[in-house]
Design an enzyme around this catalytic site. Structure first.
Site, mmCIF file in Angstrom:
data_model
loop_
_atom_site.group_PDB
_atom_site.id
_atom_site.type_symbol
_atom_site.label_atom_id
_atom_site.label_comp_id
_atom_site.label_asym_id
_atom_site.label_seq_id
_atom_site.Cartn_x
_atom_site.Cartn_y
_atom_site.Cartn_z
ATOM 1 N N ASP A 59 0.853 -1.177 0.000
ATOM 2 C CA ASP A 59 0.000 0.000 0.000
ATOM 3 C C ASP A 59 0.895 1.235 0.000
ATOM 4 O OD1 ASP A 59 0.878 -0.377 2.583
ATOM 5 O OD2 ASP A 59 -1.052 -0.116 3.545
ATOM 6 N N TYR A 86 2.975 4.696 0.823
ATOM 7 C CA TYR A 86 3.658 5.191 2.025
ATOM 8 C C TYR A 86 2.672 6.014 2.851
ATOM 9 C CZ TYR A 86 8.030 4.184 -0.544
ATOM 10 O OH TYR A 86 9.059 3.592 -1.244
ATOM 11 N N PHE A 121 6.341 2.125 -4.503
ATOM 12 C CA PHE A 121 7.735 2.254 -4.073
ATOM 13 C C PHE A 121 8.347 3.615 -4.404
ATOM 14 C CE2 PHE A 121 7.448 -2.442 -4.417
ATOM 15 C CZ PHE A 121 7.830 -2.774 -3.119
ATOM 16 N N HIS A 161 10.458 -9.204 0.802
ATOM 17 C CA HIS A 161 10.167 -7.778 0.632
ATOM 18 C C HIS A 161 11.439 -6.970 0.899
ATOM 19 C CE1 HIS A 161 8.288 -3.835 1.297
ATOM 20 N NE2 HIS A 161 7.280 -4.307 0.585
#
Length: 236
Positions: free
Chosen positions: A76, A78, A89, A198
């Site tokens: 999701d 930031y 990202f 991740h």
């Protein structure tokens, strides 16, 4: 251009004017999306939500369905002020590079022997056909994961399915368990699925560093008659 559609009182009934618009129109008419849009409208009216409403579909505006040859799947946006701008990202120019993205850059440097960029804007990737998709497209300020389960997952699953239907082979970069779960939507006989931990500071050393996904992605694209991605983000 992304447009707001305020019919039915739902400001968050968003539209895109490129080829995604026609492909996603049936989703905009479904009951779950009507409920989702009303939820999102209430959230934006009652609190601080990221990204800005006009940037929610920036990833679709930046990369048309026709262009897509890589999907980079995030979780999701930031949840901190000023970071999210609708591309997974990525952060706008002038914003300090978040730790997860810095780890991505570190792996990129190790894989392709480049340099660590001085900015975190991934728009150059999007312009080359990298769909920077999050599974949930909005988040409450300082509350990571707060809009998961609100209906976004059904919508973003549809986007993955639409990419899966493309005739050209696509590379799916699935980092972290939540992203890996989306492999069920992908035809592995036609596309390339690359999975890793991740890139967050909590897990990057448990299977993200050393994955060499950037070079593997380009090797696959070239083997299938497509141009590789220029992964090096220009300094500004």
């Amino acid at each position: 251009m992304l447009r707001h559609n305020s019919d039915k009182g739902a400001v968050a009934m968003l539209r895109t004017d490129n080829d995604w618009g026609a492909l996603l129109e049936p989703e905009f008419q479904r009951e779950y999306y009507a409920k989702l849009s009303k939820f999102i409208k209430t959230e934006y009216e009652s609190g601080v939500i990221y990204p800005k409403i006009e940037h929610v579909f920036a990833f679709l505006e930046s990369t048309t369905h026709h262009q897509v040859k890589v999907v980079l799947l995030g979780q999701d946006p930031y949840p901190q002020a000023g970071l999210a701008h609708g591309l997974a990202f990525s952060v706008p120019l002038g914003i300090k590079i978040p730790r997860s993205l810095r780890n991505i850059y570190q792996e990129l440097q190790s894989d392709l022997q480049g340099y660590i960029p001085n900015n975190g804007c991934l728009a150059p990737w999007a312009e080359q056909g990298v769909l920077l998709l999050n599974t949930a497209l909005t988040v409450r300020a300082n509350a990571a994961g707060s809009h998961r389960g609100s209906g976004w997952e059904a919508f973003t699953d549809k986007i993955i399915e639409l990419v899966n239907e493309k005739s050209n082979p696509v590379v799916f970069l699935l980092w972290g368990n939540e992203a890996k779960n989306k492999a069920r939507l992908i035809t592995k006989e036609r596309h390339l699925i690359l999975t890793a931990a991740h890139p967050s500071p909590l897990s990057a050393r448990r299977g993200f560093f050393g994955c060499r996904h950037f070079s593997k992605c380009n090797d696959f694209l070239r083997r299938t008659g497509q141009a590789g991605i220029e992964w090096q983000i220009p300094n500004v």
